[in-house]
Design a protein around this motif. Structure first.
Motif, short mmCIF file in Angstrom:
data_model
loop_
_atom_site.label_atom_id
_atom_site.label_comp_id
_atom_site.label_asym_id
_atom_site.label_seq_id
_atom_site.Cartn_x
_atom_site.Cartn_y
_atom_site.Cartn_z
N GLY A 9 0.82 -1.20 0.00
CA GLY A 9 0.00 0.00 0.00
C GLY A 9 0.85 1.25 0.00
N LEU A 18 -0.71 0.64 -8.17
CA LEU A 18 -0.08 -0.03 -7.05
C LEU A 18 -0.32 -1.52 -7.19
N VAL A 124 -4.20 2.24 1.37
CA VAL A 124 -4.04 2.80 0.02
C VAL A 124 -4.72 4.16 0.02
#
Length: 128
Positions: A9, A18, A124
């Motif tokens: 994250g 990501l 995140v």
């Protein structure tokens, strides 16, 4: 002892990418399947994606076409590649596993109570 550990994250700008990892120990995940969930502040935990023990893959409508779930059996790790991130993707992301092998269906994969083991979560944050 069953353990799930998320990583990957971070903070990313809108449109960025990501890749989250879920390292599994204590059992072989492909016998059970793994789900990815997320929880934003003030909201309920929701299913994001799942790879079942019979290799069926499911995605929430909100992430279809942007997120990809995959697995590496040799590493006993499941990944969630997230592209074209949006501010509304901001959340704590968790991976989870059921406590026993079970049949996963379109109607069950995103149900929180179907999962018995959870990781600690990874944050995140997507900035606009």
């Amino acid at each position: 002892e069953v353990q799930l550990v998320e990583s990957g994250g971070g903070l990313v700008q809108a449109g960025g990418s990501l890749t989250l990892s879920c390292a599994v120990s204590g059992f072989t995940f492909d016998d059970y399947g793994i789900g990815w969930f997320r929880q934003a502040p003030g909201k309920e935990r929701e299913g994001v994606s799942c790879i079942s023990n019979d290799l069926e893959i499911y995605y929430a409508d909100s992430v279809k076409g942007r997120f990809t779930i995959s697995s590496d059996n040799a590493r006993n790790t499941v990944y969630l590649r997230m592209n074209s991130l949006k501010p509304e993707d901001t959340a704590v992301y968790y991976c989870a596993a059921p406590g026993r092998p079970r049949k996963t269906t379109l109607g069950s994969w995103a149900l929180v109570y179907e999962y018995d083991y959870w990781g600690q979560g990874t944050q995140v944050t997507v900035s606009s």
